[in-house]
Write an enzyme that holds these catalytic residues in place. Structure first.
Site, PDB file in Angstrom:
ATOM      1  N   TRP A 320      43.654 -29.380   1.292  1.00 33.16           N
ATOM      2  CA  TRP A 320      42.486 -29.919   2.007  1.00 33.16           C
ATOM      3  C   TRP A 320      41.297 -30.035   1.046  1.00 33.16           C
ATOM      4  O   TRP A 320      40.483 -30.940   1.165  1.00 33.16           O
ATOM      5  CB  TRP A 320      42.127 -28.988   3.178  1.00 33.16           C
ATOM      6  CG  TRP A 320      40.891 -29.423   3.906  1.00 33.16           C
ATOM      7  CD1 TRP A 320      40.812 -30.344   4.908  1.00 33.16           C
ATOM      8  CD2 TRP A 320      39.553 -28.963   3.690  1.00 33.16           C
ATOM      9  NE1 TRP A 320      39.514 -30.482   5.333  1.00 33.16           N
ATOM     10  CE2 TRP A 320      38.713 -29.647   4.598  1.00 33.16           C
ATOM     11  CE3 TRP A 320      38.963 -28.035   2.827  1.00 33.16           C
ATOM     12  CZ2 TRP A 320      37.335 -29.439   4.666  1.00 33.16           C
ATOM     13  CZ3 TRP A 320      37.599 -27.835   2.889  1.00 33.16           C
ATOM     14  CH2 TRP A 320      36.804 -28.521   3.799  1.00 33.16           C
ATOM     15  N   HIS A 321      41.233 -29.122   0.069  1.00 33.35           N
ATOM     16  CA  HIS A 321      40.093 -29.123  -0.851  1.00 33.35           C
ATOM     17  C   HIS A 321      40.140 -30.263  -1.851  1.00 33.35           C
ATOM     18  O   HIS A 321      39.133 -30.598  -2.457  1.00 33.35           O
ATOM     19  CB  HIS A 321      40.004 -27.785  -1.603  1.00 33.35           C
ATOM     20  CG  HIS A 321      39.478 -26.683  -0.739  1.00 33.35           C
ATOM     21  ND1 HIS A 321      40.294 -25.965   0.084  1.00 33.35           N
ATOM     22  CD2 HIS A 321      38.229 -26.203  -0.555  1.00 33.35           C
ATOM     23  CE1 HIS A 321      39.567 -25.070   0.740  1.00 33.35           C
ATOM     24  NE2 HIS A 321      38.315 -25.203   0.380  1.00 33.35           N
ATOM     25  N   GLY A 322      41.312 -30.848  -2.038  1.00 35.78           N
ATOM     26  CA  GLY A 322      41.370 -31.968  -2.967  1.00 35.78           C
ATOM     27  C   GLY A 322      42.789 -32.356  -3.284  1.00 35.78           C
ATOM     28  O   GLY A 322      43.700 -31.520  -3.217  1.00 35.78           O
TER      29      GLY A 322
ATOM     30  N   TYR C  46      30.933 -28.453  -2.452  1.00 33.13           N
ATOM     31  CA  TYR C  46      31.761 -28.799  -1.298  1.00 33.13           C
ATOM     32  C   TYR C  46      31.503 -30.194  -0.756  1.00 33.13           C
ATOM     33  O   TYR C  46      32.263 -30.675   0.071  1.00 33.13           O
ATOM     34  CB  TYR C  46      31.597 -27.741  -0.197  1.00 33.13           C
ATOM     35  CG  TYR C  46      32.733 -26.756  -0.218  1.00 33.13           C
ATOM     36  CD1 TYR C  46      32.866 -25.879  -1.278  1.00 33.13           C
ATOM     37  CD2 TYR C  46      33.701 -26.739   0.770  1.00 33.13           C
ATOM     38  CE1 TYR C  46      33.921 -24.997  -1.340  1.00 33.13           C
ATOM     39  CE2 TYR C  46      34.754 -25.854   0.727  1.00 33.13           C
ATOM     40  CZ  TYR C  46      34.867 -24.985  -0.331  1.00 33.13           C
ATOM     41  OH  TYR C  46      35.920 -24.114  -0.397  1.00 33.13           O
ATOM     42  N   PHE C  49      34.350 -32.582  -1.040  1.00 34.57           N
ATOM     43  CA  PHE C  49      35.541 -32.500  -0.190  1.00 34.57           C
ATOM     44  C   PHE C  49      35.378 -33.355   1.057  1.00 34.57           C
ATOM     45  O   PHE C  49      36.234 -33.464   1.845  1.00 34.57           O
ATOM     46  CB  PHE C  49      35.826 -31.046   0.196  1.00 34.57           C
ATOM     47  CG  PHE C  49      35.948 -30.149  -1.001  1.00 34.57           C
ATOM     48  CD1 PHE C  49      36.709 -30.550  -2.091  1.00 34.57           C
ATOM     49  CD2 PHE C  49      35.290 -28.956  -1.079  1.00 34.57           C
ATOM     50  CE1 PHE C  49      36.815 -29.743  -3.213  1.00 34.57           C
ATOM     51  CE2 PHE C  49      35.395 -28.137  -2.193  1.00 34.57           C
ATOM     52  CZ  PHE C  49      36.158 -28.539  -3.254  1.00 34.57           C
TER      53      PHE C  49
END
Lengths: 399, 388, 49
Positions: A320-322, C46, C49
């Site tokens: 999900w983070h990348g 963040y 993301f």
């Protein structure tokens, strides 16, 4: 950028006084809607807004009739959007590419032609909120009827770009409260929280970033003490940066009388990895627990299945983070840590039981071990796996 | 706290925020008027953007006026690292020599920065002060191919926006139109950055946050980590003296990537040539118009007769390695550039012609001795300009 | 005025004064942050993301 820009200062200087001065909830709602839309358009641009508008309309309409099949379709649509914009190239090059390089190259080229230069701003956050919404409606909860309520839930500007990931059941009552009346207590508490977030980000995290960026190329030649300091700085920086962002989002929202969920609770004070994940990026962890871990079976089908579920969930959390292997490995690193954390009392027999007792009696041991697991993990988060490995070897061999 | 007391506490906190902010703004406006580095010679590396020290525009004006008195002519130096005096230890900085040569009737202020263009920083101060009636002479440097740059471009562009939004500059439509055209042609990311810089300058005009906190950074506590200062980053910059080292012996110079440096020297003038009708290189016929337009947009007409532009020549060890044809084209390009600048009403000299290798520290920067020679050239020109 | 009430009042006054001083500090901090925004700004990790 986003909050630490002059544009945002100007935006706030106009937005907040008008919001406070407007006494009628309807007018406040319209003003907030306009502010959120303007904020989103400014930072995402037309190319970033359009996909979100499209998927937002689909999510809203599919949930309205409360038909489970349509909700499931909504989930599939949202996840497919995320996969397309964020993971298509990764899937072609790094997944299919391992098996069929030529096919992957062809597919990669075609996908690249279809994709914009960068994925729509905060697409991961949007999709997670939309999926949560569809699943809750699927589970029988009331959908959002008013389109403006749904739009505000989707593009509430303080949490638009990096969370916290909201739950509509909590957000909407809070929104109504904020629209009805903002108290000076809310504004004061919000401003204080905003100040705290800005200090964390601008004063502390940004200085650490300067130090980290300067020392990173020379990491291999740093003395062991400094190498550990570097790893500590890396860990402090991500906490200060991200929790600073969350503080700002929560503070800005509170200044409108709207409460957002907390996202951090002293994660580096955790005494176990499980404890850490109950304190770190709480809105993401609870989302993953509710919408992936528990549907996968959670801890209901024996230890082996529970551990497998943990690994799957954390691999997905990493991804999900990348779209990169280092994020997957970071997730797996944490998954493995949790598996160990859960399984060692049984795996090691009487020794495991004695160890568990020791950790219970001296929480500081658990705290130290947790940090020793989390800190090297950040190397995987920030660097390519090979670089992270070299750095970790240096840390643990005190070379 | 009881509800009523809690409400009062919140109001007091909000009142405190407003009061604190307004007090800081007031202090910022005060700092803008007086804040400047002590015993100032130049913006050396540790009080320059290289070391996260970004002087506000107001500081440049405060410095320019610090030693001025009625009857004196202000000589404001702009331009890049060559005129900043990089490679000259503090006591050997060329602008000190210039001050000695010009005597008490002049006040020389060195506002040059590494990597700055002629149209930036000091040029804006000169324009602003001349507009307010101060007798000003502005000295800057450039190279034939480099022109004078745009006031709003690059890391020193903020000086322009701050001067503009503090009402220091003349209303000059040619510059405004040029900047508008240039801005529109930039890639989107750069346009956003420019808009941020301009908005920041608008906010600075009201809050003077940069003035106050750069002052605090200079006198009390520095709050941004920088690799040049390392562990001492927190120390107030008043503590960081000008530590520009003296040049090594001449036989140890000019060794850094000699081929790349030679290619750069070639580029200074060769890029101005295009194939002529016979196939042999000739100076690009479009160049005079191009450079002329740049000059016209950069400097207000009133300032031009009070300007001295130095075309900085490269060090002899590199010029000597050019082919005879290249050397001759180099000389011709410098002469042509000087003509173009003069055609637009600006006094221009080539600085470095006939200098010895020992006058240079590297390809461009001058040693104390080289600086003294430039100071002599400039002093002669300034005396002449002021007597005209 | 009874002693406990006087003590309560003085504690309350101190608290209120503390709130005002905290506000002053936050106001000055906001001013300082305007300066920090001027320096090359780091993006939030963040936001990517």
């Amino acid at each position: 950028m986003i909050f630490n820009t002059y544009w945002f200062i100007g935006f706030c200087a106009v937005f907040f006084p008008v919001f406070w001065l407007l006494r009628l909830p309807g007018l406040r709602r319209t003003w907030l809607l306009a502010g959120c839309a303007y904020f989103h358009y400014h930072f995402a641009g037309p190319a970033g807004v359009l996909p979100i508008v499209a998927i937002g309309i689909a999510t809203y309409l599919l949930a309205l009739p409360r038909i489970r099949l349509l909700c499931a379709l909504g989930v599939v649509l949202a996840v497919a959007t995320l996969c397309f914009y964020k993971y298509a190239v990764f899937l072609c090059h790094d997944a299919i590419g391992l098996l069929a390089p030529r096919l992957a190259a062809d597919l990669g080229r075609q996908v690249q032609d279809l994709l914009p230069g960068a994925p729509p701003l905060a697409v991961s956050f949007f999709v997670f909120e939309f999926v949560h919404y569809q699943i809750e409606v699927y589970r029988g909860h009331e959908p959002i009827r008013r389109p403006d309520d749904f739009i505000l839930f989707a593009i509430h500007f303080p949490s638009l770009t990096a969370g916290p990931i909201k739950r509509y059941g909590d957000y909407l009552p809070s929104l109504r409260q904020g629209l009805t009346g903002v108290s000076p207590e809310d504004v004061a508490a919000g401003a204080t929280r905003l100040a705290l977030g800005l200090v964390k980000k601008v004063v502390l995290a940004d200085n650490l970033t300067l130090v980290i960026d300067f020392h990173q190329p020379q990491f291999t030649s740093l003395p062991p003490g400094q190498a550990w300091l570097f790893a500590g700085a890396l860990s402090a920086r991500i906490l200060l940066d991200f929790s600073g962002y969350s503080d700002m989002a929560i503070g800005l929202s509170r200044m409108m009388g709207i409460r957002l969920p907390e996202n951090f609770h002293y994660p580096y004070a955790a005494t176990s990895l499980q404890d850490f994940w109950q304190r770190w990026h709480i809105s993401l962890t609870s989302w993953i627990r509710d919408y992936i871990y528990i549907p996968l079976g959670g801890n209901r089908h024996g230890l082996a299945r529970q551990l497998l579920n943990a690994m799957i969930v954390f691999a997905l959390c990493g991804l999900w983070h990348g779209p990169a292997w280092n994020f997957v490995l970071w997730g797996l690193w944490h998954g493995a840590g949790l598996v160990l954390n859960h399984a060692y009392p049984r795996l090691l027999g009487p020794l495991g039981t004695r160890l568990a007792g020791l950790f219970a009696r001296f929480p500081v041991l658990g705290w130290a071990l947790t940090l020793l697991w989390v800190i090297p993990g950040w190397l995987l988060f920030f660097y390519e796996p090979a670089t992270a490995w070299r750095m970790a070897v240096k840390l643990f061999t005190f070379a | 706290m009881k509800p009523a007391a809690s409400r009062l506490g919140s109001w007091l906190l909000l009142a405190g925020i407003a009061a604190g902010f307004l007090l800081a703004c007031g202090e910022g406006h005060r700092a803008a008027a007086y804040s400047k580095p002590r015993a100032f010679t130049r913006f050396h590396q540790r009080i320059s953007p290289d070391a996260s020290f970004y002087p506000p525009y107001a500081m440049l004006e405060a410095l320019a006026l610090a030693r001025w008195a009625p009857g004196k002519t202000l000589v404001i130096i702009g331009g890049n690292s060559i005129l900043n005096g990089v490679a000259q230890p503090e006591s050997e900085v060329w602008s000190l020599r210039l001050q000695e040569m010009l005597g008490d009737r002049y006040v020389v202020v060195n506002l040059a920065f590494r990597g700055s263009m002629a149209a930036q920083g000091g040029a804006l101060v000169a324009e602003s002060l001349q507009r307010r009636g101060y007798p000003v002479i502005f000295v800057a440097n450039t190279y034939p191919h480099a022109g004078c740059g745009r006031a709003a471009d690059g890391p020193y562009g903020y000086f322009y926006w701050q001067a503009l939004h503090q009402g220091k500059l003349s209303d000059y439509p040619a510059r405004t139109a040029d900047l508008q055209r240039w801005r529109t042609a930039r890639p989107e990311a750069e346009r956003i950055k420019l808009a941020e810089t301009e908005l920041g300058a608008r906010i600075e005009a009201v809050t003077r946050a940069q003035s106050l906190w750069v002052h605090v950074s200079y006198r009390h506590l520095f709050t941004v980590w920088n690799f040049i200062l390392g562990r001492d980053f927190w120390r107030p910059r008043v503590w960081a003296p000008d530590n520009e080292p003296a040049a090594p012996p001449v036989e140890e110079r000019f060794r850094h990537e000699p081929e790349a440096e030679l290619a750069t020297v070639r580029g200074f003038t060769e890029t101005l040539y295009v194939p002529g009708p016979s196939g042999s290189p000739q100076l690009d016929p479009a160049w005079p118009t191009r450079l002329g337009d740049e000059i016209e947009a950069a400097f207000v007409p009133a300032l031009r007769p009070r300007m001295l532009m130095l075309l900085s020549q490269s060090a002899p060890p590199y010029l000597e390695r050019l082919t005879p044809a290249e050397r001759s084209r180099n000389r011709a390009a410098y002469a042509a550039a000087a003509r173009i600048w003069r055609d637009h009403g600006i006094n221009t000299i080539v600085a470095g012609e006939g200098f010895a290798a020992s006058d240079y520290f590297d390809r461009l920067h001058l040693t104390g001795e080289g600086g003294r020679k430039v100071a002599a050239l400039v002093a002669e020109q300034i005396t002449q300009m002021n007597s005209d | 005025m009874p002693a406990f009430l006087a003590k309560f009042r003085s504690t309350l006054t101190l608290r209120l004064l503390g709130r005002f001083v905290l506000g002053l500090a936050i106001g000055v901090l906001f001013h300082y942050l305007l300066y920090r925004f001027f320096l090359p700004v780091q993006p939030f990790i963040y936001v990517a993301f």
